[in-house]
Design a protein around this motif. Structure first.
Motif, PDB file in Angstrom:
ATOM      1  N   GLU A  17       0.725  -1.490   0.336  1.00 47.76           N
ATOM      2  CA  GLU A  17       0.017   0.066  -0.211  1.00 47.76           C
ATOM      3  C   GLU A  17       1.041   1.405  -0.001  1.00 47.76           C
ATOM      4  OE1 GLU A  17      -2.130  -0.425   3.034  1.00 47.76           O
ATOM      5  OE2 GLU A  17      -4.016  -1.981   2.611  1.00 47.76           O
ATOM      6  N   GLU A  18       1.841   1.606   0.612  1.00 49.12           N
ATOM      7  CA  GLU A  18       2.663   2.147   0.976  1.00 49.12           C
ATOM      8  C   GLU A  18       3.202   2.842  -0.624  1.00 49.12           C
ATOM      9  OE1 GLU A  18       5.317   2.103   4.157  1.00 49.12           O
ATOM     10  OE2 GLU A  18       3.349   3.277   6.212  1.00 49.12           O
ATOM     11  N   LYS A  19       4.063   1.930  -1.192  1.00 47.78           N
ATOM     12  CA  LYS A  19       4.902   1.765  -1.835  1.00 47.78           C
ATOM     13  C   LYS A  19       4.443   1.797  -3.773  1.00 47.78           C
ATOM     14  CE  LYS A  19       8.611   2.191   0.542  1.00 47.78           C
ATOM     15  NZ  LYS A  19       9.021   3.568   0.389  1.00 47.78           N
ATOM     16  N   ASN A  20       3.185   1.526  -3.029  1.00 49.25           N
ATOM     17  CA  ASN A  20       1.791   1.236  -4.301  1.00 49.25           C
ATOM     18  C   ASN A  20       2.519   1.023  -5.796  1.00 49.25           C
ATOM     19  OD1 ASN A  20      -0.466   2.757  -6.128  1.00 49.25           O
ATOM     20  ND2 ASN A  20       0.633   4.018  -7.016  1.00 49.25           N
ATOM     21  N   LEU A  21       2.117  -0.812  -5.100  1.00 48.26           N
ATOM     22  CA  LEU A  21       2.553  -1.533  -6.313  1.00 48.26           C
ATOM     23  C   LEU A  21       1.374  -2.227  -7.011  1.00 48.26           C
ATOM     24  CD1 LEU A  21       5.445  -3.354  -3.607  1.00 48.26           C
ATOM     25  CD2 LEU A  21       5.480  -1.288  -5.889  1.00 48.26           C
ATOM     26  N   SER A  22       0.604  -2.024  -7.086  1.00 46.91           N
ATOM     27  CA  SER A  22      -0.607  -1.695  -7.632  1.00 46.91           C
ATOM     28  C   SER A  22      -0.487  -2.230  -9.249  1.00 46.91           C
ATOM     29  CB  SER A  22      -1.883  -1.172  -6.801  1.00 46.91           C
ATOM     30  OG  SER A  22      -2.050  -0.530  -7.228  1.00 46.91           O
ATOM     31  N   GLY A  23      -1.066  -3.195  -9.686  1.00 48.67           N
ATOM     32  CA  GLY A  23      -1.165  -2.910 -11.702  1.00 48.67           C
ATOM     33  C   GLY A  23       0.672  -3.336 -11.494  1.00 48.67           C
ATOM     34  N   ILE A  24       1.032  -4.313 -11.424  1.00 53.06           N
ATOM     35  CA  ILE A  24       2.144  -5.023 -11.440  1.00 53.06           C
ATOM     36  C   ILE A  24       1.441  -6.656 -11.250  1.00 53.06           C
ATOM     37  CG2 ILE A  24       4.730  -5.400 -11.043  1.00 53.06           C
ATOM     38  CD1 ILE A  24       4.865  -2.619  -9.580  1.00 53.06           C
ATOM     39  N   ASN A  25       1.010  -6.955 -12.553  1.00 51.27           N
ATOM     40  CA  ASN A  25       1.312  -7.967 -12.408  1.00 51.27           C
ATOM     41  C   ASN A  25       1.517  -9.727 -11.779  1.00 51.27           C
ATOM     42  OD1 ASN A  25      -0.513  -6.943 -14.785  1.00 51.27           O
ATOM     43  ND2 ASN A  25       0.113  -8.119 -15.966  1.00 51.27           N
ATOM     44  N   ALA A  26       2.499  -9.776 -11.334  1.00 55.57           N
ATOM     45  CA  ALA A  26       3.502 -10.266 -10.409  1.00 55.57           C
ATOM     46  C   ALA A  26       3.387  -9.996  -8.809  1.00 55.57           C
ATOM     47  CB  ALA A  26       5.444 -10.705 -11.104  1.00 55.57           C
ATOM     48  N   VAL A  27       2.992  -8.685  -9.214  1.00 58.00           N
ATOM     49  CA  VAL A  27       2.286  -8.538  -6.999  1.00 58.00           C
ATOM     50  C   VAL A  27       1.679  -9.138  -7.092  1.00 58.00           C
ATOM     51  CG1 VAL A  27       2.098  -6.673  -5.745  1.00 58.00           C
ATOM     52  CG2 VAL A  27       4.785  -6.571  -7.355  1.00 58.00           C
ATOM     53  N   ASP A  28       0.549  -8.653  -8.162  1.00 56.63           N
ATOM     54  CA  ASP A  28      -1.533  -8.627  -7.948  1.00 56.63           C
ATOM     55  C   ASP A  28      -1.241 -10.124  -7.677  1.00 56.63           C
ATOM     56  OD1 ASP A  28      -1.292  -5.822  -8.185  1.00 56.63           O
ATOM     57  OD2 ASP A  28      -2.280  -6.340  -9.869  1.00 56.63           O
ATOM     58  N   GLU A  29      -0.569 -10.198  -8.463  1.00 56.14           N
ATOM     59  CA  GLU A  29      -1.058 -12.624  -8.268  1.00 56.14           C
ATOM     60  C   GLU A  29       0.083 -12.776  -6.987  1.00 56.14           C
ATOM     61  OE1 GLU A  29      -1.490 -16.589  -8.618  1.00 56.14           O
ATOM     62  OE2 GLU A  29      -1.893 -14.584 -10.038  1.00 56.14           O
ATOM     63  N   GLU A  30       0.903 -12.485  -6.650  1.00 59.29           N
ATOM     64  CA  GLU A  30       1.523 -12.882  -4.998  1.00 59.29           C
ATOM     65  C   GLU A  30       0.216 -12.598  -4.117  1.00 59.29           C
ATOM     66  OE1 GLU A  30       4.176 -14.157  -3.714  1.00 59.29           O
ATOM     67  OE2 GLU A  30       3.970 -15.043  -5.865  1.00 59.29           O
ATOM     68  N   MET A  31      -0.243 -10.892  -4.125  1.00 57.98           N
ATOM     69  CA  MET A  31      -1.330 -10.429  -3.428  1.00 57.98           C
ATOM     70  C   MET A  31      -2.637 -11.678  -2.832  1.00 57.98           C
ATOM     71  SD  MET A  31       0.492  -7.798  -1.711  1.00 57.98           S
ATOM     72  CE  MET A  31      -0.956  -7.961  -1.021  1.00 57.98           C
ATOM     73  N   ARG A  32      -2.811 -11.756  -4.036  1.00 60.23           N
ATOM     74  CA  ARG A  32      -4.208 -12.705  -4.252  1.00 60.23           C
ATOM     75  C   ARG A  32      -2.949 -13.981  -2.958  1.00 60.23           C
ATOM     76  NH1 ARG A  32      -4.747 -10.734  -9.139  1.00 60.23           N
ATOM     77  NH2 ARG A  32      -3.665 -11.848 -10.084  1.00 60.23           N
ATOM     78  N   LYS A  33      -2.318 -14.428  -3.361  1.00 60.48           N
ATOM     79  CA  LYS A  33      -1.849 -15.793  -2.356  1.00 60.48           C
ATOM     80  C   LYS A  33      -1.313 -15.340  -1.301  1.00 60.48           C
ATOM     81  CE  LYS A  33       0.869 -17.987  -6.350  1.00 60.48           C
ATOM     82  NZ  LYS A  33       1.657 -18.109  -6.385  1.00 60.48           N
ATOM     83  N   VAL A  34      -0.917 -13.553  -1.169  1.00 63.64           N
ATOM     84  CA  VAL A  34      -1.233 -13.220   0.763  1.00 63.64           C
ATOM     85  C   VAL A  34      -2.432 -13.228   0.939  1.00 63.64           C
ATOM     86  CG1 VAL A  34      -0.151 -11.895   1.897  1.00 63.64           C
ATOM     87  CG2 VAL A  34       1.112 -12.655  -0.415  1.00 63.64           C
ATOM     88  N   ASP A  35      -3.143 -12.231   0.408  1.00 63.16           N
ATOM     89  CA  ASP A  35      -4.384 -12.502   1.036  1.00 63.16           C
ATOM     90  C   ASP A  35      -5.264 -14.043   1.329  1.00 63.16           C
ATOM     91  OD1 ASP A  35      -4.652  -9.802   0.891  1.00 63.16           O
ATOM     92  OD2 ASP A  35      -5.974  -9.388  -0.783  1.00 63.16           O
ATOM     93  N   ALA A  36      -5.142 -14.848   0.544  1.00 63.62           N
ATOM     94  CA  ALA A  36      -5.588 -16.102   0.858  1.00 63.62           C
ATOM     95  C   ALA A  36      -4.670 -16.859   2.237  1.00 63.62           C
ATOM     96  CB  ALA A  36      -5.592 -16.996  -0.371  1.00 63.62           C
ATOM     97  N   ALA A  37      -3.886 -16.711   2.538  1.00 66.50           N
ATOM     98  CA  ALA A  37      -2.985 -16.948   3.611  1.00 66.50           C
ATOM     99  C   ALA A  37      -3.503 -16.459   4.813  1.00 66.50           C
ATOM    100  CB  ALA A  37      -1.203 -16.645   2.733  1.00 66.50           C
ATOM    101  N   ALA A  38      -3.907 -15.291   4.667  1.00 71.25           N
ATOM    102  CA  ALA A  38      -4.301 -13.865   5.535  1.00 71.25           C
ATOM    103  C   ALA A  38      -5.862 -14.473   5.929  1.00 71.25           C
ATOM    104  CB  ALA A  38      -4.107 -13.177   5.331  1.00 71.25           C
ATOM    105  N   SER A  39      -6.559 -14.951   5.405  1.00 72.05           N
ATOM    106  CA  SER A  39      -7.470 -16.042   6.025  1.00 72.05           C
ATOM    107  C   SER A  39      -7.482 -17.171   6.295  1.00 72.05           C
ATOM    108  CB  SER A  39      -8.370 -16.233   3.894  1.00 72.05           C
ATOM    109  OG  SER A  39      -8.248 -14.826   3.788  1.00 72.05           O
ATOM    110  N   LYS A  40      -6.751 -17.844   6.218  1.00 73.86           N
ATOM    111  CA  LYS A  40      -6.394 -18.471   6.337  1.00 73.86           C
ATOM    112  C   LYS A  40      -5.621 -18.613   7.678  1.00 73.86           C
ATOM    113  CE  LYS A  40      -3.753 -23.473   6.268  1.00 73.86           C
ATOM    114  NZ  LYS A  40      -2.345 -23.564   5.632  1.00 73.86           N
ATOM    115  N   LEU A  41      -5.418 -17.873   7.901  1.00 77.68           N
ATOM    116  CA  LEU A  41      -4.248 -17.309   9.473  1.00 77.68           C
ATOM    117  C   LEU A  41      -5.474 -16.955  10.221  1.00 77.68           C
ATOM    118  CD1 LEU A  41      -0.987 -14.572   8.772  1.00 77.68           C
ATOM    119  CD2 LEU A  41      -0.723 -16.537  10.230  1.00 77.68           C
TER     120      LEU A  41
END
Length: 816
Positions: A196-220
């Motif tokens: 959020e602070e570095k405004n990394l949205s829009g980068i395909n690889a990063v967005d793909e990683e964030m989807r995995k991170v959010d899924a991990a957060a839901s599991k957490l």
């Protein structure tokens, strides 16, 4: 090409300047010889001063001149002012003529110099255009290079942070046998902040990683919630804290706590709704199918017992669920109160709670209380079945509430932590069932009052309940008490209702008491009115005795609640036979008063050797025997019973009064010879026998009996022996003083003789006075005697005089 000469202004000197030797003549300085300015005169003139004002209006000035009628004079004055100003201006121009001429020449020279300025400016503008054309190309190249560099730096920064995010993501997503949930949550929080602070949205690889991170957060979150639930269920505060720390590291502590509190509130509200679901209760009682629940909320015929059992079972389960919900909120609050943020040392509770807000347990408890109150109020009005069950079984319902409050208080009473419930919170929960409490108390009172109305109907004054009916009334009162015996607060409320019932009983019994002459007669056989009063007395005594016995097994506060009502019962019981006992006592006292008609002053042995009792004593014995056979035998308990009743107390008082009354009047007998003393002693023996056999055992009368036994030997003591006799301590001082009159001379008159009173009148006066007041009356007679003796010149007084003075002096000191 040579640069053009810089334009400049040439101010040529004039002929006047050559003559004076200066380009510009200095302005003449003002001197005292300068003519005065007419404006100074105008300022002091009341008419012309208005022309100096910035706001001067010609129209206003003209209007004022015309309205004042001085227009002609004002016009002439203005003409004079104009002429004055013109002369002054002419004089000024003439005086400054050289200066004005020099300024005019200077202006002509300046105009000539400015004519060459436009050509010079055009040359300057051409040079500036040439310079701008030479500089624009390097500037454009520099701007383009700067933009490229900025883009390169931004791209490098994005690549750097994206690479760091991917590395952190790989660490988060890497599986391990025993993952550290708190550390993983911290990594997720770091990744989210970086994204959020570095405004990394829009980068395909990063967005793909964030989807995995959010899924991990839901599991957490799921795992953290499971850990918290397990910790609460097992009362393991470490597990609760581990789960909360995950949410804190995720930056979601407050929403997570709000969600847990909401979950506790919802669980409590749901348990109440399920417990009071009338449809489910009816189905459990066999009332399922069409028409299973009637419009009044009552199960079908034959299913009430099963439905009632199902309702109580559901209420039991509801109490368990409420306990779990409150305990879960308390454990959550306790963990937040104990743990601190590592760096700031601030309590985690302060992260989710602000001072002045209700605590977590208070919020959960308030929600439970509101849900419980709402549901109970609803079923009270909508379901006659539930209303009846909870009204009849209110002690059971109240016991459930009490047990719930006690369990919560006991389980959350841990040193160093706040309890889950406050006293106010407990009161609010108890208040939710007050609607059934009121109905229960009203029903209890109705049952008892209906029974009293049946055994004491207002329409039939002569109707007296039987002993069996009174026993059943007492049993019913005892049953009402036994139902709530273990519930302190409810017990007091029921006792207050029982107190009202006892007052109603006393009122009805008092209405039945006979008060006519038949109730007071003591000369004939017992009358029906007296028998009715006897029954009322015994019934009320039975109620008073047995209820008092029940209260002795209850806390002291129970006695305080019912004591006023029992006192009224006791008073009405006494009132039912008081008139009879007073009549019997009056008759016995009248017999004793006949003592004064006997001759106790006769000398000789004839009277002393007579073995028969005096006439008044024989009559007293007959009355006592008659009272025993006709009245007391029906009021007093059997000789085998040692219980003390109201009538026993009244008989004891009557017997004590008879003894005291006899001693008083025996001391008033005067003259009293030796033979009279023997007769008096025999009468006392007969009195003792008559009272002991027919009224009350004299040995149990205490002080009155000791006085009677002491008075008999006192009669035969010499005056010298009386002073130190131990028998005097058992006799009232007034009795000794009155008896000593019988041993004194005739001129030593007793208060009875001095005031010319009858024995009855004097006895009534003695009843209303204390020993100190009686001594004052005796002292007055002694003073009269002393005065008479001194007037005769007697050197000695009667032997009783100093003894009476001594007794009176000791009495006076004792009353100080």
């Amino acid at each position: 090409m040579a640069a053009p000469a810089t334009p400049h202004l040439l101010l040529s000197p004039t002929s006047k300047d050559l003559i004076t030797g200066s380009s510009f003549a200095s302005p003449p300085s003002p001197t005292s010889t300068d003519p005065a300015s007419p404006l100074d005169a105008f300022a002091s003139d009341p008419v012309l001063s208005t022309f100096l004002s910035p706001s001067f209006s010609p129209a206003d000035f003209s209007s004022a001149a015309l309205s004042s009628g001085l227009a002609a004079s004002r016009a002439e004055q203005l003409q004079d002012a104009i002429r004055l100003l013109r002369r002054h201006l002419r004089a000024e121009v003439l005086r400054r003529h050289p200066l004005l001429l020099s300024h005019l020449l200077s202006l002509r020279s300046a105009s000539a110099s400015l004519s060459s300025l436009p050509s010079n400016l055009r040359l300057l503008f051409s040079h500036l255009s040439l310079l701008s054309s030479h500089l624009s190309a390097p500037r454009s190249h520099l701007a383009l290079s700067s933009s490229s560099l900025s883009s390169l730096l931004a791209t490098a920064d994005l690549l750097l942070h994206s690479h760091r995010l991917v590395r952190l993501s790989s660490r988060l997503l890497s599986s391990s046998p025993a993952p550290d949930l708190a550390r993983q949550a911290e990594l997720h929080r770091e990744i989210r902040l970086l994204y959020e602070e570095k405004n990394l949205s829009g980068i395909n690889a990063v967005d793909e990683e964030m989807r995995k991170v959010d899924a991990a957060a839901s599991k957490l979150r799921s795992e953290a919630s499971a850990v918290i639930d397990r910790g609460i269920a097992e009362s393991n505060q470490n597990d609760v804290w581990c789960g909360l720390q995950v949410y804190y590291n995720l930056g979601e502590l407050k929403p997570a706590v709000e969600g847990l509190v909401g979950k506790c509130k919802a669980a409590g509200a749901k348990s109440v709704a399920v417990a009071l679901d009338m449809k489910a209760i009816s189905m459990a009682g066999g009332g399922g199918g069409p028409g299973g629940v009637q419009r009044s909320g009552t199960p079908q015929l034959g299913g009430s017992k099963r439905a009632a059992d199902a309702l109580w079972e559901r209420m039991r389960q509801c109490m368990e669920e409420l306990h779990r919900a409150v305990n879960a909120a308390w454990q959550l609050q306790t963990v937040l109160t104990k743990k601190r943020v590592p760096f700031t040392q601030m309590l985690f509770l302060e992260e989710v709670w602000q001072e002045g807000e209700p605590l977590l347990t208070e919020r959960v408890w308030d929600a439970i209380v509101k849900a419980f109150a709402s549901q109970l109020k609803s079923v009270f009005t909508a379901s006659s079945f539930v209303k009846e069950i909870f009204t009849l079984g209110y002690p059971r319902l109240f016991s459930m509430i009490e047990n719930l409050l006690e369990r919560i208080s006991r389980d959350t009473d841990v040193k160093g932590t706040l309890p889950a419930l406050t006293p106010e919170g407990k009161d609010h929960m108890v208040a939710t069932v007050e609607i059934f409490q009121t109905a229960f108390l009203a029903l209890s009172q109705s049952r008892l009052s209906d029974y009293i109305n049946n055994i004491f109907p207002m329409s039939n004054r002569g109707s007296i309940p039987s002993k069996d009916q009174i026993s059943r009334l007492i049993s019913r009162i005892q049953e009402e008490i036994e139902v709530v015996r273990t519930h302190g607060h409810l017990l007091l409320l029921v006792l207050r209702e029982i107190g009202k019932i006892l007052l109603l009983l006393a009122q009805r019994a008092e209405y039945q008491i006979s008060t006519g002459p038949e109730a007071r007669q003591v000369t004939g056989t017992v009358t029906p009115a007296q028998l009715k009063n006897f029954a009322l007395c015994l019934h009320l005594h039975e109620v008073h005795t047995r209820i008092s016995s029940i209260l002795s097994t209850l806390p002291n506060v129970a006695s305080e609640v019912l004591s006023p009502s029992l006192g009224v019962i006791y008073g009405v019981s006494c009132d039912s036979v008081t008139s009879l006992f007073q009549a019997m006592l009056d008759r016995l006292e009248s017999c004793i008063l006949q003592m004064h008609e006997q001759d106790f002053g006769a000398h000789g042995m004839d009277g002393a050797m007579d073995n028969n009792a005096s006439a008044y004593m024989e009559e007293l014995q007959k009355c006592a025997i008659h009272f025993r056979s006709e009245f007391l035998s029906k009021l007093l308990p059997s000789s085998a019973s040692r219980s003390e009743t109201i009538c026993t107390i009244m008989v004891r008082r009557m017997a004590s009064r008879v003894l005291i009354f006899f001693i008083r009047h025996a001391s008033l007998v005067r003259p009293l010879s030796e033979a009279g003393k023997l007769r008096m002693a025999r009468d006392m023996a007969e009195l003792e026998l008559a009272v002991g056999q027919n009224l009350f055992p004299v040995e149990q009368l205490g002080a009155p009996y000791r006085a009677l036994r002491a008075f008999r030997p006192v009669l035969f003591l010499e005056i010298s022996q009386l002073e130190k006799s131990p028998l005097l301590k058992d006799l009232p001082p007034s009795v000794i003083l009155h008896h000593l009159y019988s041993r004194g001379p005739d001129e030593l008159q007793s208060p009875l003789q001095r005031n010319k009173l009858t024995p009855l009148q004097y006895s009534l006066w003695l009843d209303s006075q204390g020993e100190d007041q009686i001594w004052k009356g005796v002292k007055a007679t002694l003073d009269d005697y002393e005065m008479k003796a001194r007037s005769r010149g007697d050197k000695e007084f009667s032997a009783v005089y100093p003894l009476m003075r001594q007794i009176g002096s000791a009495l006076s000191q004792a009353t100080l």
